[in-house]
Scaffold this motif. Structure first.
Motif, PDB file in Angstrom:
ATOM      1  N   PHE A   1      39.361 -48.084  -7.847  1.00 18.59           N
ATOM      2  CA  PHE A   1      38.028 -47.487  -7.783  1.00 18.59           C
ATOM      3  C   PHE A   1      37.164 -48.350  -6.871  1.00 18.59           C
ATOM      4  O   PHE A   1      37.142 -49.572  -7.007  1.00 18.59           O
ATOM      5  N   THR A   2      36.442 -47.723  -5.941  1.00 20.68           N
ATOM      6  CA  THR A   2      35.569 -48.482  -5.050  1.00 20.68           C
ATOM      7  C   THR A   2      34.153 -47.914  -5.084  1.00 20.68           C
ATOM      8  O   THR A   2      33.932 -46.759  -5.458  1.00 20.68           O
ATOM      9  N   LEU A   3      33.208 -48.746  -4.651  1.00 16.82           N
ATOM     10  CA  LEU A   3      31.827 -48.315  -4.556  1.00 16.82           C
ATOM     11  C   LEU A   3      31.567 -47.664  -3.202  1.00 16.82           C
ATOM     12  O   LEU A   3      32.351 -47.839  -2.262  1.00 16.82           O
ATOM     13  N   SER A   4      30.465 -46.965  -3.086  1.00 23.14           N
ATOM     14  CA  SER A   4      30.190 -46.174  -1.887  1.00 23.14           C
ATOM     15  C   SER A   4      30.062 -47.020  -0.624  1.00 23.14           C
ATOM     16  O   SER A   4      30.348 -46.538   0.472  1.00 23.14           O
ATOM     17  N   ASN A   5      29.648 -48.278  -0.752  1.00 25.98           N
ATOM     18  CA  ASN A   5      29.465 -49.106   0.447  1.00 25.98           C
ATOM     19  C   ASN A   5      30.797 -49.432   1.127  1.00 25.98           C
ATOM     20  O   ASN A   5      30.819 -49.904   2.265  1.00 25.98           O
ATOM     21  N   ALA A   6      31.925 -49.158   0.450  1.00 24.35           N
ATOM     22  CA  ALA A   6      33.228 -49.354   1.090  1.00 24.35           C
ATOM     23  C   ALA A   6      33.444 -48.346   2.205  1.00 24.35           C
ATOM     24  O   ALA A   6      34.228 -48.593   3.118  1.00 24.35           O
ATOM     25  N   ASP A   7      32.762 -47.199   2.141  1.00 30.44           N
ATOM     26  CA  ASP A   7      32.796 -46.191   3.196  1.00 30.44           C
ATOM     27  C   ASP A   7      34.169 -45.514   3.271  1.00 30.44           C
ATOM     28  O   ASP A   7      35.118 -46.042   3.844  1.00 30.44           O
ATOM     29  N   MET A   8      34.245 -44.324   2.676  1.00 34.20           N
ATOM     30  CA  MET A   8      35.503 -43.571   2.599  1.00 34.20           C
ATOM     31  C   MET A   8      36.148 -43.370   3.965  1.00 34.20           C
ATOM     32  O   MET A   8      37.354 -43.516   4.147  1.00 34.20           O
ATOM     33  N   GLU A   9      35.334 -43.027   4.961  1.00 38.44           N
ATOM     34  CA  GLU A   9      35.881 -42.732   6.286  1.00 38.44           C
ATOM     35  C   GLU A   9      36.476 -43.976   6.934  1.00 38.44           C
ATOM     36  O   GLU A   9      37.510 -43.915   7.604  1.00 38.44           O
ATOM     37  N   GLN A  10      35.831 -45.141   6.730  1.00 42.35           N
ATOM     38  CA  GLN A  10      36.375 -46.379   7.281  1.00 42.35           C
ATOM     39  C   GLN A  10      37.692 -46.750   6.596  1.00 42.35           C
ATOM     40  O   GLN A  10      38.643 -47.192   7.243  1.00 42.35           O
ATOM     41  N   LEU A  11      37.758 -46.528   5.278  1.00 41.36           N
ATOM     42  CA  LEU A  11      39.004 -46.777   4.556  1.00 41.36           C
ATOM     43  C   LEU A  11      40.116 -45.859   5.056  1.00 41.36           C
ATOM     44  O   LEU A  11      41.267 -46.277   5.215  1.00 41.36           O
ATOM     45  N   ALA A  12      39.775 -44.603   5.331  1.00 42.14           N
ATOM     46  CA  ALA A  12      40.779 -43.632   5.766  1.00 42.14           C
ATOM     47  C   ALA A  12      41.387 -44.022   7.102  1.00 42.14           C
ATOM     48  O   ALA A  12      42.593 -43.841   7.327  1.00 42.14           O
ATOM     49  N   VAL A  13      40.584 -44.575   7.996  1.00 41.92           N
ATOM     50  CA  VAL A  13      41.090 -44.990   9.305  1.00 41.92           C
ATOM     51  C   VAL A  13      42.097 -46.126   9.147  1.00 41.92           C
ATOM     52  O   VAL A  13      43.136 -46.168   9.805  1.00 41.92           O
ATOM     53  N   ARG A  14      41.834 -47.043   8.237  1.00 45.12           N
ATOM     54  CA  ARG A  14      42.713 -48.201   8.079  1.00 45.12           C
ATOM     55  C   ARG A  14      43.956 -47.881   7.258  1.00 45.12           C
ATOM     56  O   ARG A  14      45.053 -48.349   7.572  1.00 45.12           O
ATOM     57  N   LEU A  15      43.794 -47.112   6.185  1.00 44.22           N
ATOM     58  CA  LEU A  15      44.858 -47.014   5.195  1.00 44.22           C
ATOM     59  C   LEU A  15      45.820 -45.848   5.403  1.00 44.22           C
ATOM     60  O   LEU A  15      47.002 -45.973   5.109  1.00 44.22           O
ATOM     61  N   GLY A  16      45.340 -44.716   5.832  1.00 36.30           N
ATOM     62  CA  GLY A  16      46.215 -43.564   5.919  1.00 36.30           C
ATOM     63  C   GLY A  16      46.421 -42.923   4.554  1.00 36.30           C
ATOM     64  O   GLY A  16      46.063 -43.469   3.512  1.00 36.30           O
ATOM     65  N   ASP A  17      47.045 -41.752   4.539  1.00 35.75           N
ATOM     66  CA  ASP A  17      47.144 -40.953   3.322  1.00 35.75           C
ATOM     67  C   ASP A  17      47.916 -41.639   2.206  1.00 35.75           C
ATOM     68  O   ASP A  17      47.539 -41.554   1.032  1.00 35.75           O
TER      69      ASP A  17
END
Length: 372
Positions: free
Chosen positions: A244-260
């Protein structure tokens, strides 16, 4: 001679009257990462701000017909550079209000410098991975970290999990965050079995500690770059612990790094209306504007946050009439109670500088898509 004098007097009166009714040119200043690890957040926030301000320039939510200009300056995410750039922007561009700073250290340095007080400036909307000291100069346009932590801990309890590890990024003021996490865990009747500080240099060691602790859930309170790096290391180590993460982690930034694969199952608290679905009037307005003006920046929760900040700033300017001032911004914002931006409520009551309590949860499903 007397006739000529009366003509001049009448001309001066007419000029003064026209000047009094003329709308103001309003500069909105933003000092934010436009390059570096957190550049995606800074650029998305700026894109949302620009969308709102340009809509106001076309007459939307702007009956006084002010002209708005966004001046965005890159600080690369470095606190010292952020302070220098903010001082320079204030001197050169003379903004009426500031917005969109990213990062607790930059904001803390700005508050300690006294720059806002000396220039009678407010910061309306910002992003931080820490709970900042109380300041009359900061106005939040979203729910705070205590509300986000409360929502996450309550959900964890509802699912039936009890043992939780908190991972947090210490930006120089973690005491408030830890106190809020403890209070949220106690209220939700879950147990924080460990609280681990993470940064770019300690990720592998903290992954090992998490694996040994075997928690039922992880709560990650960190900016997008550090949160993404930690989650990636944890998943590569084989851990499938719910995250679980807080909003400041930024979903879109996480998606670029992590992948599905590494994102799947991730739950993130959201403090903004959904930018992808037309579930509210403000979501529709935001999406319609982005499409109509072919905005290059991908739509995101952070971009929506910038848009909301822009809408709040425009509203506060409108409430001051044709001659808005820095000094008048506080009273204008404090006069906002239960303002409906289109399914998203904003209000500042008394000494409170928190404009919203709205928190929702997003989850990345098996297809790698965000559900809210």
């Amino acid at each position: 001679m007397m006739h000529r004098f009366l003509q001049l007097l009448l001309a001066a009166a007419l000029l003064a009257h026209a000047s009094a009714g003329r709308s103001a040119d309003v500069v909105v200043g933003q000092v934010t990462p436009l390059t570096g690890p957190e550049a995606r957040q800074g650029m998305a926030y700026a894109a949302g701000l620009k969308l709102a301000l340009e809509a106001a320039n076309r007459g939307t939510h702007n009956p006084a017909r002010h002209t708005f200009k966004l001046v965005a300056v890159d600080d690369r995410g470095a606190p010292e550079e952020s302070l220098q750039q903010t001082s320079r922007l204030i001197a050169q561009s003379r903004p009426l209000v500031l917005t969109g700073h990213v990062g607790g250290p930059s904001l803390s340095a700005l508050l300690k410098s006294g720059l806002l007080d000396r220039n009678e400036l407010l910061m309306v909307g910002y992003r931080s991975a820490q709970i900042l000291p109380s300041s009359q100069r900061l106005f939040a346009i979203k729910a705070g970290m205590p509300e986000e932590l409360g929502k996450l801990m309550t959900h964890i309890h509802t699912v039936g999990w009890k043992r939780v590890v908190l991972l947090y990024e210490n930006e120089g003021g973690a005491e408030g965050l830890l106190a809020a996490a403890d209070a949220a865990a106690q209220q939700a009747q879950v147990t924080l079995v460990d609280r681990l500080e993470i940064d770019k240099g300690s990720l592998d060691a903290k992954v090992d500690r998490v694996l040994r602790a075997k928690p039922q859930a992880l709560v990650v309170a960190a900016g997008g770059f550090v949160a993404g790096a930690f989650i990636e290391r944890l998943r590569l180590a084989g851990a499938q612990t719910p995250i679980f993460t807080l909003s400041n982690a930024d979903m879109e930034q996480l998606a670029v790094r992590l992948g599905d694969d590494h994102l799947r199952g991730l739950v993130i608290s959201q403090v903004m209306p959904n930018p992808y679905k037309v579930t509210t009037a403000i979501s529709k307005e935001f999406n319609d504007l982005a499409r109509a003006h072919d905005v290059a920046t991908p739509r995101s929760f952070t971009m929506m946050e910038g848009y909301v900040a822009g809408r709040v700033i425009v509203e506060a300017i409108q409430r001051q009439g044709t001659r808005p001032t820095r000094e008048g911004m506080t009273a204008a914002l404090e006069s906002i109670h239960g303002l409906d931006l289109g399914g998203y409520m904003i209000g500042f009551s008394g000494a409170s500088r928190a404009g919203s309590t709205y928190v929702d949860l997003s989850i990345v499903n098996a297809m790698g898509k965000v559900q809210q």
